[in-house]
Design a protein around this motif. Structure first.
Motif, PDB file in Angstrom:
ATOM      1  N   ILE A 306       0.850  -1.191   0.000  1.00  0.00           N
ATOM      2  CA  ILE A 306       0.000   0.000   0.000  1.00  0.00           C
ATOM      3  C   ILE A 306       0.884   1.239   0.000  1.00  0.00           C
ATOM      4  N   PRO A 307       0.651   2.207  -0.895  1.00  0.00           N
ATOM      5  CA  PRO A 307       1.449   3.439  -0.895  1.00  0.00           C
ATOM      6  C   PRO A 307       1.340   4.192   0.430  1.00  0.00           C
ATOM      7  N   SER A 308       2.338   5.001   0.735  1.00  0.00           N
ATOM      8  CA  SER A 308       2.341   5.785   1.962  1.00  0.00           C
ATOM      9  C   SER A 308       1.346   6.938   1.860  1.00  0.00           C
ATOM     10  N   PRO A 309       0.589   7.203   2.926  1.00  0.00           N
ATOM     11  CA  PRO A 309      -0.308   8.374   2.905  1.00  0.00           C
ATOM     12  C   PRO A 309       0.448   9.693   2.914  1.00  0.00           C
ATOM     13  N   VAL A 312       0.867  10.188  -1.517  1.00  0.00           N
ATOM     14  CA  VAL A 312      -0.270   9.563  -2.207  1.00  0.00           C
ATOM     15  C   VAL A 312      -0.058   9.669  -3.713  1.00  0.00           C
ATOM     16  N   PRO A 313      -0.228   8.582  -4.453  1.00  0.00           N
ATOM     17  CA  PRO A 313      -0.053   8.643  -5.916  1.00  0.00           C
ATOM     18  C   PRO A 313      -0.948   9.702  -6.545  1.00  0.00           C
ATOM     19  N   THR A 314      -0.462  10.319  -7.604  1.00  0.00           N
ATOM     20  CA  THR A 314      -1.255  11.325  -8.305  1.00  0.00           C
ATOM     21  C   THR A 314      -2.410  10.676  -9.049  1.00  0.00           C
ATOM     22  N   GLY A 315      -3.389  11.493  -9.433  1.00  0.00           N
ATOM     23  CA  GLY A 315      -4.552  10.968 -10.135  1.00  0.00           C
ATOM     24  C   GLY A 315      -5.358  10.061  -9.232  1.00  0.00           C
ATOM     25  N   CYS A 316      -5.748   8.911  -9.737  1.00  0.00           N
ATOM     26  CA  CYS A 316      -6.425   7.903  -8.922  1.00  0.00           C
ATOM     27  C   CYS A 316      -5.384   7.239  -8.041  1.00  0.00           C
ATOM     28  N   ALA A 317      -5.560   7.315  -6.728  1.00  0.00           N
ATOM     29  CA  ALA A 317      -4.554   6.791  -5.800  1.00  0.00           C
ATOM     30  C   ALA A 317      -4.377   5.286  -5.925  1.00  0.00           C
ATOM     31  N   PHE A 318      -5.371   4.594  -6.470  1.00  0.00           N
ATOM     32  CA  PHE A 318      -5.299   3.131  -6.568  1.00  0.00           C
ATOM     33  C   PHE A 318      -4.641   2.658  -7.859  1.00  0.00           C
ATOM     34  N   HIS A 319      -4.350   3.564  -8.775  1.00  0.00           N
ATOM     35  CA  HIS A 319      -3.919   3.118 -10.103  1.00  0.00           C
ATOM     36  C   HIS A 319      -2.637   2.272 -10.094  1.00  0.00           C
ATOM     37  N   PRO A 320      -1.644   2.495  -9.177  1.00  0.00           N
ATOM     38  CA  PRO A 320      -0.463   1.622  -9.219  1.00  0.00           C
ATOM     39  C   PRO A 320      -0.773   0.160  -8.875  1.00  0.00           C
ATOM     40  N   ARG A 321      -1.889  -0.078  -8.193  1.00  0.00           N
ATOM     41  CA  ARG A 321      -2.255  -1.446  -7.783  1.00  0.00           C
ATOM     42  C   ARG A 321      -3.461  -1.977  -8.557  1.00  0.00           C
ATOM     43  N   LYS A 330      -2.958   1.111 -19.452  1.00  0.00           N
ATOM     44  CA  LYS A 330      -2.416   2.179 -18.618  1.00  0.00           C
ATOM     45  C   LYS A 330      -2.785   3.573 -19.132  1.00  0.00           C
ATOM     46  N   PRO A 331      -4.087   3.893 -19.136  1.00  0.00           N
ATOM     47  CA  PRO A 331      -4.518   5.207 -19.633  1.00  0.00           C
ATOM     48  C   PRO A 331      -3.936   6.344 -18.798  1.00  0.00           C
ATOM     49  N   GLU A 332      -3.565   7.420 -19.465  1.00  0.00           N
ATOM     50  CA  GLU A 332      -2.870   8.539 -18.820  1.00  0.00           C
ATOM     51  C   GLU A 332      -3.730   9.214 -17.761  1.00  0.00           C
ATOM     52  N   ARG A 333      -5.028   9.318 -18.003  1.00  0.00           N
ATOM     53  CA  ARG A 333      -5.871  10.048 -17.062  1.00  0.00           C
ATOM     54  C   ARG A 333      -5.909   9.398 -15.683  1.00  0.00           C
ATOM     55  N   CYS A 334      -5.624   8.092 -15.597  1.00  0.00           N
ATOM     56  CA  CYS A 334      -5.635   7.401 -14.305  1.00  0.00           C
ATOM     57  C   CYS A 334      -4.546   7.928 -13.377  1.00  0.00           C
ATOM     58  N   HIS A 335      -3.404   8.315 -13.922  1.00  0.00           N
ATOM     59  CA  HIS A 335      -2.329   8.798 -13.051  1.00  0.00           C
ATOM     60  C   HIS A 335      -2.130  10.309 -13.124  1.00  0.00           C
ATOM     61  N   THR A 336      -3.027  11.017 -13.812  1.00  0.00           N
ATOM     62  CA  THR A 336      -2.926  12.478 -13.862  1.00  0.00           C
ATOM     63  C   THR A 336      -4.181  13.189 -13.355  1.00  0.00           C
ATOM     64  N   GLU A 337      -5.326  12.530 -13.406  1.00  0.00           N
ATOM     65  CA  GLU A 337      -6.595  13.194 -13.095  1.00  0.00           C
ATOM     66  C   GLU A 337      -7.311  12.467 -11.952  1.00  0.00           C
ATOM     67  N   LEU A 338      -7.599  13.201 -10.874  1.00  0.00           N
ATOM     68  CA  LEU A 338      -8.320  12.625  -9.739  1.00  0.00           C
ATOM     69  C   LEU A 338      -9.782  12.425 -10.117  1.00  0.00           C
ATOM     70  N   PRO A 339     -10.279  11.185 -10.114  1.00  0.00           N
ATOM     71  CA  PRO A 339     -11.684  10.971 -10.470  1.00  0.00           C
ATOM     72  C   PRO A 339     -12.624  11.518  -9.401  1.00  0.00           C
ATOM     73  N   ALA A 340     -13.741  12.059  -9.831  1.00  0.00           N
ATOM     74  CA  ALA A 340     -14.744  12.574  -8.903  1.00  0.00           C
ATOM     75  C   ALA A 340     -15.591  11.426  -8.381  1.00  0.00           C
ATOM     76  N   LEU A 341     -16.167  11.622  -7.202  1.00  0.00           N
ATOM     77  CA  LEU A 341     -17.088  10.635  -6.643  1.00  0.00           C
ATOM     78  C   LEU A 341     -18.455  10.896  -7.264  1.00  0.00           C
ATOM     79  N   SER A 342     -18.801  10.123  -8.287  1.00  0.00           N
ATOM     80  CA  SER A 342     -19.999  10.408  -9.079  1.00  0.00           C
ATOM     81  C   SER A 342     -20.922   9.195  -9.120  1.00  0.00           C
TER      82      SER A 342
END
Length: 364
Positions: A306-309, A312-321, A330-342
């Motif tokens: 688990i990454p350190s708090p 925190v990884p950029t974009g979606c914090a879960f994307h490395p796992r 490996k879409p770019e938006r996963c590690h550059t853009e934080l997804p909204a809770l929708s």
């Protein structure tokens, strides 16, 4: 995450709680960051983002399950809501009052309505105090406020009788009040902790992993006890746990946390039957099936670490796992853009923090 001497700003937006059907608890944009100090002068170099922009509501007589791996921020959410830990940002409305902004005198008056059941039944009871003294402590601090009028100070026989009735309500003999915590098992100690939490007839209880230190058979007894008490007194629970089976049994809604953020929330049956976040799918696939003849298709994380708090990884914090991240190229938006809770659909109570939740829905 770059070093800073000031706390990171939260993405919180205060919500309008002036509704006709006001929930008992409304948490909006709750954040808690702990400073990391280094050097001779102990200057703040980084921040641990324990809780980052968490929002949810809890109705009267309902249970919200809060689940996730150890270290995801579940306990910090519960303690910050009760103001046992000071929040960095956000709003916690309890019966229309913002707990985080109340003066100490008003907070003291509100304490009887909000209680906590601690995780460790061994550490939560003072070994030097009898069970009776431990359960009677709320009455000594606040008086008897259960009648709704002015607090009444209970002493002597009255206090012992009240403690005895509380112990009997949780399945313990009344004379257990004359003994010490070390004379009881873990399950019995947890019942004592529940009796103490019930003393002032609260409306809201934070259950901080109340069954994690107990044997499997005792866990079921404690969960059933909590359900019975909820029906009898109309209690609202925030059930913090990593025991997904127990949460499913008791909760109306479930919220899944990862690295300080809620990544999915839905009515219990819908979340367990149709999870839409890769992390939720990983958690649910790890639940053992009681039938040895059946097998579940395992969904595993790409990395067990688990990454350190702090970082925190950029974009979606879960994307490395995330197992879907590699599957989608490996879409770019996963590690550059934080997804909204929708919501997964317009007007749905099922919300998810994932760019590709529609693709996950097609996986079944």
């Amino acid at each position: 995450m770059s070093a800073s001497t000031s706390a990171p700003t939260s993405h919180a937006k205060k919500s309008d709680t002036a509704t006709t059907d006001m929930p008992l608890l409304n948490v909006a944009g709750l954040s808690k960051f702990f400073p990391v100090r280094r050097g001779i002068f102990a200057r703040v170099k980084q921040w641990v983002r324990a809780v980052d922009d968490v929002s949810f509501t809890l109705g009267k007589g309902e249970t919200l399950g809060l689940v996730g791996e150890s270290g995801c921020g579940k306990t910090t959410v519960g303690r910050t809501i009760l103001r046992l830990t000071r929040a960095t940002a956000g709003q916690v409305m309890f019966e229309g009052e913002d707990i985080l902004q109340l003066p100490r005198s008003r907070l003291h008056e509100l304490r009887p309505k909000m209680q906590i059941i601690f995780q460790d039944p061994y550490g939560s009871l003072n070994p030097r105090m009898t069970v009776g003294n431990a359960v009677a402590e709320p009455f000594r601090i606040h008086g008897d406020v259960t009648s709704g009028g002015e607090p009444v100070r209970l002493t002597g026989v009255q206090l012992r009788e009240r403690v005895g009735r509380l112990l009997e309500q949780v399945g313990m003999p009344a004379d257990a009040q004359y003994r010490y915590p070390h004379e009881f098992s873990g399950g019995q100690r947890q019942r004592i902790g529940i009796a103490r939490a019930l003393a002032l007839k609260p409306k809201f209880i934070v259950c901080d992993e109340p069954t994690s230190a107990l044997d499997v058979s005792v866990r079921a007894q404690v969960i059933n006890l909590l359900q019975d008490l909820q029906k009898a007194y109309g209690l609202s629970y925030l059930m913090i746990s990593h025991d997904l089976a127990a949460v499913r049994h008791i909760s109306r809604q479930v919220a899944v946390m990862y690295l300080g953020r809620i990544v999915e929330q839905a009515p219990t049956t819908e979340l367990y039957d149709r999870p839409r976040h890769p992390y939720t799918r990983v958690l649910l696939s790890a639940i053992p099936l009681p039938d040895p003849t059946k097998r579940r298709a395992r969904v595993t994380a790409a990395d067990d670490e688990i990454p350190s708090p702090i970082n925190v990884p950029t974009g979606c914090a879960f994307h490395p796992r995330c197992p879907l991240y590699a599957l989608l190229g490996k879409p770019e938006r996963c590690h550059t853009e934080l997804p909204a809770l929708s919501p997964v659909a317009p007007g749905s109570q099922h919300v998810v923090r994932c760019h590709y939740h529609e693709e996950i829905g097609k996986l079944g």
